[in-house]
Each structure stands twice: as structure tokens, then as C-alpha cells.
Design a protein around this motif. Structure first.
Motif, short mmCIF file in Angstrom:
data_model
loop_
_atom_site.label_atom_id
_atom_site.label_comp_id
_atom_site.label_asym_id
_atom_site.label_seq_id
_atom_site.Cartn_x
_atom_site.Cartn_y
_atom_site.Cartn_z
N ALA A 177 -47.07 15.85 46.75
CA ALA A 177 -45.97 14.87 46.73
C ALA A 177 -46.24 13.74 47.73
CB ALA A 177 -44.64 15.54 47.04
N ARG A 178 -46.74 14.09 48.90
CA ARG A 178 -47.04 13.05 49.91
C ARG A 178 -48.23 12.18 49.48
NH1 ARG A 178 -43.54 13.10 53.82
NH2 ARG A 178 -42.69 15.02 54.68
N GLN A 190 -38.22 12.05 42.14
CA GLN A 190 -39.21 11.66 41.13
C GLN A 190 -40.62 12.07 41.54
OE1 GLN A 190 -38.57 7.46 40.65
NE2 GLN A 190 -36.76 7.73 39.38
N ALA A 191 -40.95 11.93 42.81
CA ALA A 191 -42.27 12.33 43.29
C ALA A 191 -42.48 13.83 43.13
CB ALA A 191 -42.46 11.92 44.75
N LEU A 230 -43.12 8.27 51.51
CA LEU A 230 -41.96 9.14 51.69
C LEU A 230 -41.68 9.36 53.17
CD1 LEU A 230 -42.58 11.96 49.05
CD2 LEU A 230 -41.05 9.99 48.88
N ALA A 278 -48.96 11.55 46.28
CA ALA A 278 -48.47 10.76 45.15
C ALA A 278 -47.55 9.63 45.62
CB ALA A 278 -47.71 11.66 44.17
N ALA A 279 -46.84 9.87 46.72
CA ALA A 279 -45.90 8.88 47.25
C ALA A 279 -46.03 8.85 48.77
CB ALA A 279 -44.49 9.23 46.81
#
Length: 72
Positions: free
Chosen positions: A37-38, A13-14, A44, A40-41
Motif C-alpha cells: 500500500a505504501r 482505495q490504496a 500516504l 502504491a501510494a
């Protein structure tokens, strides 16, 4: 021969959230997508290698080209 490991749905999803901003046919940067991605989330725990594999899989499914710019 390496085994393909699936990443968690949260990781998928990310990555999808980042890649869905791009238009079909665009070229995405592995480094920029990993960083986005990192950000946004930040929770992780997947390695860069696992994320790279998931990014490539998702990007090609969305019709995006991938620039492998991660090595320095």
C-alpha cells in the motif's frame, strides 16, 4: 476503549487496490500489505496502526484471512 477512526477514501482505495489481487479465502500478510500500500501510494500519511485497522476491515469484508506478522 479506543475510538474507531475512519481513514481517508484515498487510503481505502490504496488498500483495496492491493487486496483485490487476492482470491477469497487467501491469507494476507499485514506487513506485506502495508508495504504494498505504501509503495502504491507513497504519499500516504496514515500511521501503520491506522493502515492495519483499515487492512483488517477491508480484508475480512473481502473474505480474506489476516496474518498479524507485523511485530518483530
Amino acid at each position: 476503549m479506543s475510538k474507531v477512526q475512519r481513514v481517508s477514501p484515498v487510503v481505502e482505495q490504496a488498500i483495496a487496490a492491493v487486496l483485490n489481487r487476492e482470491d477469497r479465502g487467501d491469507t494476507i500478510s499485514i506487513t506485506a500489505t502495508l508495504n504494498a500500500a505504501r509503495q502504491a501510494a507513497p504519499y500516504l500519511v496514515a500511521s501503520d496502526e491506522e493502515l492495519t485497522e483499515a487492512i483488517v476491515e477491508a480484508a475480512t469484508a473481502l473474505g480474506l484471512s489476516v496474518a498479524f506478522d507485523g511485530r518483530k
